[in-house]
Design an enzyme around this catalytic site. Structure first.
Site, PDB file in Angstrom:
ATOM      1  N   HIS A  10      92.276  25.568  29.836  1.00  0.00           N
ATOM      2  CA  HIS A  10      91.416  24.647  29.093  1.00  0.00           C
ATOM      3  C   HIS A  10      92.208  23.626  28.289  1.00  0.00           C
ATOM      4  O   HIS A  10      91.627  22.860  27.518  1.00  0.00           O
ATOM      5  CB  HIS A  10      90.474  25.438  28.182  1.00  0.00           C
ATOM      6  CG  HIS A  10      89.488  26.262  28.940  1.00  0.00           C
ATOM      7  ND1 HIS A  10      88.622  27.146  28.332  1.00  0.00           N
ATOM      8  CD2 HIS A  10      89.221  26.335  30.270  1.00  0.00           C
ATOM      9  CE1 HIS A  10      87.877  27.746  29.265  1.00  0.00           C
ATOM     10  NE2 HIS A  10      88.223  27.265  30.444  1.00  0.00           N
ATOM     11  N   HIS A  70      89.304  28.561  41.021  1.00  0.00           N
ATOM     12  CA  HIS A  70      88.097  29.209  41.530  1.00  0.00           C
ATOM     13  C   HIS A  70      88.301  29.802  42.918  1.00  0.00           C
ATOM     14  O   HIS A  70      87.538  30.681  43.327  1.00  0.00           O
ATOM     15  CB  HIS A  70      86.930  28.221  41.527  1.00  0.00           C
ATOM     16  CG  HIS A  70      86.339  28.023  40.169  1.00  0.00           C
ATOM     17  ND1 HIS A  70      85.000  27.792  39.957  1.00  0.00           N
ATOM     18  CD2 HIS A  70      86.899  28.033  38.934  1.00  0.00           C
ATOM     19  CE1 HIS A  70      84.769  27.659  38.663  1.00  0.00           C
ATOM     20  NE2 HIS A  70      85.918  27.793  38.022  1.00  0.00           N
TER      21      HIS A  70
END
Length: 726
Positions: A265, A97
């Site tokens: 993921h 992020h």
């Protein structure tokens, strides 16, 4: 005045010094705000003028740091327990992020400055709980101090996390320097509320390509796309379309995007096991007792499984702390149905999954939970651009790992610039095309011979200075791309850019190529040296005998070293320094000038002196005379500032953004000018600089300051000169 009256008065100044106050300049909202040019003033830097992080980090005990970082991954803390006893997923998300805010349109964002520590990014909804990740890193930062920046540490944590969970990364470079206050002037969108519908930043939300430039994320406060679907409405195909566009705006193609999605993921989980409305305010809105932490969860109960961030709840794979092919096994091995998380968020869960394929609870290994997929994950299976890539990955797991390793490395290093800036034992030696590689240039040639040949070439001052400027002005300090080094102005697409005046450019380059061949210099050096020669000629014509400092050693990049498509976002659509607009824009020309100046690393005084000098040198695009406020064009005088501030002149609109400068007594038109020119007389701060350079005793200062600012632009991309240059 009575004590009662005195006690009723607030003893501090209100306004610009308080969070709730009103900035004094809010009275004039249309006034040009120069703050972006001084965004990282050294007054905010506690390290002092002599501190050089890129030198300090070279003294770091890299091996010791690596051991401490690996140990941290499984050192679960009671105040914020780790999922399955491993912080890997949290740290990867933090790094991702930070780096994932990068966008190709202006090179801003990314993890290169440690800006995740400050608002607004620290308090974006998509960054919920990352404040905890940074606090977990504090003991490491405290121990290694000035030899490791927060910017490096935040990105390093994700890289080490992958290695800790069994993945071999492509490498890592240190060298990111911290900033010390919020980047308030970066444009993240016009919305006035978090997670406002994405329609607000699209002309047509069904066409992702219509997203407002330079934005990349689909909603205010998100890093990429909404994991629940477009505007929270599940539709994996539409979400896939947004994923493609968003990642493309972050410099990733479809294969890299699929690799990042799957690799990202493969480990960790989403958090939505509770009431999202019960969370406290974000860090920037928290009370002093929170000590900079946000999103307080009253229902945490000391269990990792009770965390709430995105609202989606669950892991993607059976073994969330081990890097494997489990993401593909589950995504393609089962059918999936849309359900709601405990927090009420859209998420996909498998139909009739085997018990042994379920991941165990993040806090209680005796319980197994359903895995989940987001809308973006389902797009990997259903979208026609992503499914073939994923099938290729599944057929060749080693190829997938290689693609992910390279894509992850690109994600966390994209804003660091060329490989020559990399620091540390794990920095890879391979040249990657997205690093804009440039071969070393020669310094073994006679600069004086080259100067003489350029001076005798017959090129005008304007041609020499304009060509050097056009080559160097592409530099972006935001991601260290562009600049004169490499002489890419002679390659596609730059040689055809309208702002570079292709016909004039081709004529000048033909002359320069012969001089480069004769002298042994690179074409890049000759281009920059030509600008120096032009300035020296103009200064001598004005009575100033100067020698513009020149440092040789630039190289010439080849077409094979150049990803032409990736340079398209660097094309200038305006250049106030050459008084040019490609077309009329909703944004004022002076705003475009500020944006360009900030990307080039210029201060307001430097921008001012460059404008005044460039006008005198005959560098206006297309040879227009707007802003050439002199009868001595081609001489490096301070006439621009003298005549701009002369009250014998009056200024009148003449239509199409042009103004006439008339003699107040005779009403005779003396010159014409653009808004760019006039703002240096109308804006109070810029006028104060213009007045300095208009003074009778400051013509020499003007010349010297112009040369210094010019050299700063010409050498901005000379990373080989560190620390001499930087």
């Amino acid at each position: 005045m009575s004590d009662q009256q005195q006690s009723g008065r607030c003893p501090v100044m209100h306004g610009g010094n308080t969070a709730t106050g009103r900035d004094n300049m809010n009275w004039w909202p249309e006034s040009l705000n120069l703050d972006i040019l001084h965004q990282h003033d050294r007054k905010t830097d506690p390290m002092g003028e002599t501190f050089d992080y890129r030198q300090e980090v070279r003294k770091l005990d890299f091996e010791s740091l690596n051991k401490d970082m690996h140990a941290l991954m499984t050192d679960s803390q009671a105040w914020w327990p780790a999922d399955w006893g491993h912080y890997g997923g949290l740290f990867i998300r933090m790094s991702w992020h930070a780096a994932g805010t990068y966008r190709i349109a202006d090179g801003r964002g990314g993890g290169g400055t440690g800006n995740q520590r400050f608002a607004p990014i620290s308090s974006w909804p998509d960054n919920a709980s990352l404040d905890k990740a940074r606090r977990l890193l504090w003991p490491i930062k405290k121990k290694y101090g000035n030899r490791i920046s927060w910017a490096d540490l935040i990105i390093l944590a994700g890289n080490v996390a992958y290695e800790s969970m069994g993945f071999k990364t492509f490498g890592f470079s240190f060298g990111r320097e911290d900033i010390w206050h919020p980047e308030k002037d970066i444009y993240w969108g016009a919305e006035k509320e978090w997670l406002a519908p994405s329609d607000e930043r699209y002309e047509d939300v069904s066409n992702p390509a219509t997203m407002e430039n330079p934005l990349a994320a689909v909603q205010m406060g998100l890093i990429y796309v909404n994991p629940e679907g477009v505007n929270g409405q599940s539709d994996p195909i539409k979400t896939g379309d947004q994923v493609l566009e968003t990642f493309a705006r972050m410099a990733m193609n479809a294969e890299e995007t699929a690799a990042l999605t799957a690799g990202g993921h493969t480990v960790g989980k989403c958090h939505g096991n509770g009431d999202a409305d019960a969370l406290g305010p974000e860090p920037e809105a928290g009370g002093v007792e929170e000590q900079g932490l946000g999103w307080t969860n009253p229902n945490m109960g000391g269990k990792a499984a009770n965390a709430v961030t995105s609202g989606i709840e669950g892991a993607w794979t059976t073994n969330p702390t081990r890097f494997d092919m489990g993401y593909f096994d589950l995504l393609f091995g089962y059918e999936w149905e849309l359900k709601k998380s405990p927090a009420g968020a859209n998420q996909w869960e498998p139909v009739n999954i085997k018990e042994e394929d379920k991941p165990v609870d993040a806090s209680d290994p005796s319980i197994r939970r359903n895995p989940i997929m987001t809308d973006a994950d389902m797009a990997m299976k259903m979208h026609p651009d992503f499914r073939p890539v994923c099938e290729k990955f599944m057929a060749d797991p080693e190829y997938f790992k290689e693609c992910f390793a390279r894509a992850w490395f690109k994600l966390i290093h994209r804003d660091m610039g060329p490989r020559t800036r990399y620091i540390g034992p794990d920095a890879p030696q391979e040249d990657l095309i997205w690093q804009d590689p440039i071969p070393a240039g020669s310094t073994d040639y006679s600069i004086e011979k080259a100067r003489k040949r350029i001076a005798e070439s017959g090129l005008s001052i304007g041609e020499m200075v304009s060509t050097a400027w056009d080559s160097a002005r592409t530099f972006r300090g935001s991601d260290m791309r562009g600049g004169a080094n490499g002489a890419r102005i002679r390659l596609a697409p730059q040689k055809e850019w309208e702002g570079n005046e292709p016909q004039r450019l081709a004529r000048v380059l033909e002359v320069y190529e012969k001089i480069a061949a004769e002298t042994g210099a690179s074409l890049a050096d000759i281009i920059v040296l030509g600008g120096s020669v032009g300035i020296e000629q103009a200064a001598r014509a004005a009575g100033h005998d100067i020698l513009v400092p020149f440092i040789p050693g630039r190289g010439d990049a080849s077409e094979e070293m150049t990803d032409a498509d990736s340079f398209e976002p660097l094309e200038p659509v305006a250049d106030g320094f050459r008084n040019w607009l490609k077309r009329d824009y909703a944004v004022k020309p002076e705003e475009l000038l500020l944006d360009r100046a900030q990307l080039m690393g210029l201060t307001a005084p430097e921008m001012t002196v460059l404008i005044g000098g460039m006008r005198m040198l005959g560098t206006n695009h297309g040879g227009t005379k707007h802003g050439v406020l002199t009868d001595r064009e081609g001489q490096l005088t301070n006439d621009f500032f003298v005549n701009l501030t002369d009250m014998a002149n009056a200024w009148k609109p003449a239509g199409n953004g042009i103004y006439e400068i008339r003699d107040r007594q005779s009403d005779r038109v003396k010159w014409t000018a653009s808004r760019i020119d006039l703002v240096f007389g109308s804006h109070s701060i810029l006028r104060s600089y213009a007045e300095v350079y208009a003074q009778d005793d400051n013509e020499a200062k003007f010349v010297n300051d112009f040369v210094a600012a010019w050299c700063k632009v010409m050498n901005a991309d000379r990373f080989d000169l560190e620390p001499l240059q930087h």
